[in-house]
Write a protein that holds these residues in place. Structure first.
Motif, PDB file in Angstrom:
ATOM      1  N   VAL A  57      50.865 -63.160 -23.100  1.00  0.00           N
ATOM      2  CA  VAL A  57      51.718 -64.076 -21.994  1.00  0.00           C
ATOM      3  C   VAL A  57      51.579 -65.410 -22.488  1.00  0.00           C
ATOM      4  N   ASP A  58      52.951 -65.641 -23.029  1.00  0.00           N
ATOM      5  CA  ASP A  58      53.014 -67.166 -23.495  1.00  0.00           C
ATOM      6  C   ASP A  58      53.114 -68.192 -22.425  1.00  0.00           C
ATOM      7  N   LEU A  59      53.838 -67.685 -21.370  1.00  0.00           N
ATOM      8  CA  LEU A  59      54.175 -68.993 -20.205  1.00  0.00           C
ATOM      9  C   LEU A  59      54.669 -68.308 -19.083  1.00  0.00           C
ATOM     10  N   PRO A  60      53.697 -68.480 -18.110  1.00  0.00           N
ATOM     11  CA  PRO A  60      54.208 -67.881 -16.717  1.00  0.00           C
ATOM     12  C   PRO A  60      54.611 -69.166 -15.890  1.00  0.00           C
ATOM     13  N   TYR A  61      55.601 -68.943 -15.150  1.00  0.00           N
ATOM     14  CA  TYR A  61      56.015 -69.965 -13.986  1.00  0.00           C
ATOM     15  C   TYR A  61      56.867 -69.440 -12.982  1.00  0.00           C
ATOM     16  N   THR A  62      57.258 -70.361 -12.021  1.00  0.00           N
ATOM     17  CA  THR A  62      57.870 -69.941 -10.740  1.00  0.00           C
ATOM     18  C   THR A  62      59.158 -70.698 -10.639  1.00  0.00           C
ATOM     19  N   THR A 132      58.358 -62.032   6.221  1.00  0.00           N
ATOM     20  CA  THR A 132      59.383 -61.923   7.214  1.00  0.00           C
ATOM     21  C   THR A 132      60.563 -61.485   6.335  1.00  0.00           C
ATOM     22  N   ASP A 133      60.442 -61.199   5.038  1.00  0.00           N
ATOM     23  CA  ASP A 133      61.604 -61.034   3.990  1.00  0.00           C
ATOM     24  C   ASP A 133      62.383 -62.026   3.503  1.00  0.00           C
ATOM     25  N   VAL A 134      61.893 -63.438   3.736  1.00  0.00           N
ATOM     26  CA  VAL A 134      62.765 -64.142   3.216  1.00  0.00           C
ATOM     27  C   VAL A 134      62.195 -64.636   1.643  1.00  0.00           C
ATOM     28  N   LEU A 135      63.491 -64.758   0.919  1.00  0.00           N
ATOM     29  CA  LEU A 135      63.227 -65.069  -0.562  1.00  0.00           C
ATOM     30  C   LEU A 135      62.722 -66.233  -0.760  1.00  0.00           C
ATOM     31  N   LEU A 136      61.520 -66.227  -1.578  1.00  0.00           N
ATOM     32  CA  LEU A 136      60.859 -67.472  -1.676  1.00  0.00           C
ATOM     33  C   LEU A 136      61.101 -67.887  -3.030  1.00  0.00           C
ATOM     34  N   GLY A 137      61.241 -67.171  -4.030  1.00  0.00           N
ATOM     35  CA  GLY A 137      61.581 -67.552  -5.464  1.00  0.00           C
ATOM     36  C   GLY A 137      61.343 -65.986  -6.149  1.00  0.00           C
ATOM     37  N   TYR A 138      60.831 -66.718  -7.682  1.00  0.00           N
ATOM     38  CA  TYR A 138      60.755 -65.650  -8.646  1.00  0.00           C
ATOM     39  C   TYR A 138      59.438 -66.066  -9.459  1.00  0.00           C
ATOM     40  N   ILE A 139      58.745 -65.235 -10.058  1.00  0.00           N
ATOM     41  CA  ILE A 139      57.667 -65.132 -10.929  1.00  0.00           C
ATOM     42  C   ILE A 139      58.221 -64.927 -12.189  1.00  0.00           C
ATOM     43  N   VAL A 140      58.214 -65.654 -13.323  1.00  0.00           N
ATOM     44  CA  VAL A 140      58.672 -65.123 -14.537  1.00  0.00           C
ATOM     45  C   VAL A 140      57.574 -65.392 -15.629  1.00  0.00           C
ATOM     46  N   LEU A 141      57.530 -64.372 -16.433  1.00  0.00           N
ATOM     47  CA  LEU A 141      56.732 -64.365 -17.580  1.00  0.00           C
ATOM     48  C   LEU A 141      57.477 -64.364 -19.014  1.00  0.00           C
ATOM     49  N   ASP A 142      57.178 -65.249 -19.894  1.00  0.00           N
ATOM     50  CA  ASP A 142      57.696 -65.285 -21.213  1.00  0.00           C
ATOM     51  C   ASP A 142      56.644 -64.639 -22.059  1.00  0.00           C
ATOM     52  N   ILE A 143      57.191 -63.588 -22.779  1.00  0.00           N
ATOM     53  CA  ILE A 143      56.104 -62.696 -23.414  1.00  0.00           C
ATOM     54  C   ILE A 143      56.305 -62.742 -24.865  1.00  0.00           C
ATOM     55  N   ASP A 144      55.121 -62.806 -25.820  1.00  0.00           N
ATOM     56  CA  ASP A 144      55.365 -62.702 -27.254  1.00  0.00           C
ATOM     57  C   ASP A 144      55.400 -61.160 -27.545  1.00  0.00           C
ATOM     58  N   LEU A 145      56.568 -60.804 -28.148  1.00  0.00           N
ATOM     59  CA  LEU A 145      56.827 -59.335 -28.121  1.00  0.00           C
ATOM     60  C   LEU A 145      55.951 -58.678 -29.353  1.00  0.00           C
ATOM     61  N   SER A 146      55.517 -59.458 -30.310  1.00  0.00           N
ATOM     62  CA  SER A 146      54.794 -58.980 -31.313  1.00  0.00           C
ATOM     63  C   SER A 146      53.351 -58.501 -30.923  1.00  0.00           C
ATOM     64  N   ARG A 147      52.836 -59.518 -29.796  1.00  0.00           N
ATOM     65  CA  ARG A 147      51.336 -59.258 -29.625  1.00  0.00           C
ATOM     66  C   ARG A 147      51.342 -58.317 -28.543  1.00  0.00           C
ATOM     67  N   THR A 148      52.523 -58.243 -27.882  1.00  0.00           N
ATOM     68  CA  THR A 148      52.487 -57.095 -26.738  1.00  0.00           C
ATOM     69  C   THR A 148      52.445 -55.737 -27.512  1.00  0.00           C
ATOM     70  N   ILE A 149      53.149 -55.689 -28.548  1.00  0.00           N
ATOM     71  CA  ILE A 149      53.222 -54.281 -29.145  1.00  0.00           C
ATOM     72  C   ILE A 149      51.910 -54.127 -29.874  1.00  0.00           C
TER      73      ILE A 149
END
Length: 202
Positions: A57-62, A132-149
């Protein structure tokens, strides 16, 4: 594992696409919590756990519901005090946001070349809703593909060795049970197992 070329990474990606998507979904479902949008300490704890457990995981953000970045860019080894900007950046045009806003499930982008690191990456994102099912936002992960594999292939190798060791232990156990069975059989027969007669003494 030695460093892979872009072509090798893409080839491995196609072999492991389903596993990668399942892994991303599992990671994001584990941190999908509305308190990430309310509590900075909770956010830091989630980031620390991610970096410790998943080195790819290189970078998590919201992001907020419109695609504006809410959290700082916190790279591995840094804390929120070492913020590298990112807050307020418009991400609404990025492919992962365009996919995520039309889906309640975790989305994973196709591989792309990171401008910053010059490495092949993927991004995963999922929406976060309140009780209450209100959309608060999004969680995003930027992933290094080589290290994931490498992470996934390492698990595969460990699994193969685990199966091999279990087979060896099973064979040993079976052999021991066979010996015990033979001894028990001879004890019921009332005679000891056959042993060669000693040669006559001259």
């Amino acid at each position: 594992m030695s460093e892979m070329s872009y072509i090798q990474i893409i080839e491995h990606y196609h072999q492991h696409t389903a596993s990668i998507n399942e892994l991303m979904g599992s990671i994001l479902s584990g941190i999908n919590d509305e308190t990430l949008f309310q509590d900075e300490a909770r956010q830091q704890k989630a980031i620390d756990c991610l970096m410790e457990s998943y080195p790819f995981v290189d970078l998590p953000y919201t992001l907020d519901p419109s695609g504006q970045q809410l959290s700082h860019n916190v790279a591995p080894g840094n804390t929120l005090a070492d913020q590298q900007g990112g807050v307020g950046k418009d991400r609404s045009h990025r492919p992962y946001f365009l996919q995520a806003k039309d889906s309640r499930a975790t989305i994973v982008t196709a591989p792309y070349l990171s401008v910053a690191s010059r490495s092949l990456c993927i991004s995963a994102a999922v929406e976060v809703r309140s009780a209450t099912d209100v959309l608060l936002g999004y969680i995003v992960l930027d992933i290094d593909l080589s290290r994931t594999i490498e992470f996934l292939m390492g698990d595969s190798q460990r699994l193969k060795f685990s199966v091999l060791f279990k087979s060896i232990y099973a064979a040993i156990a079976l052999g021991l049970f066979s010996v015990v069975g033979l001894l028990f059989y001879f004890s019921l027969e009332g005679q000891p197992p056959y042993t060669p007669a000693s040669p006559p003494i001259a």
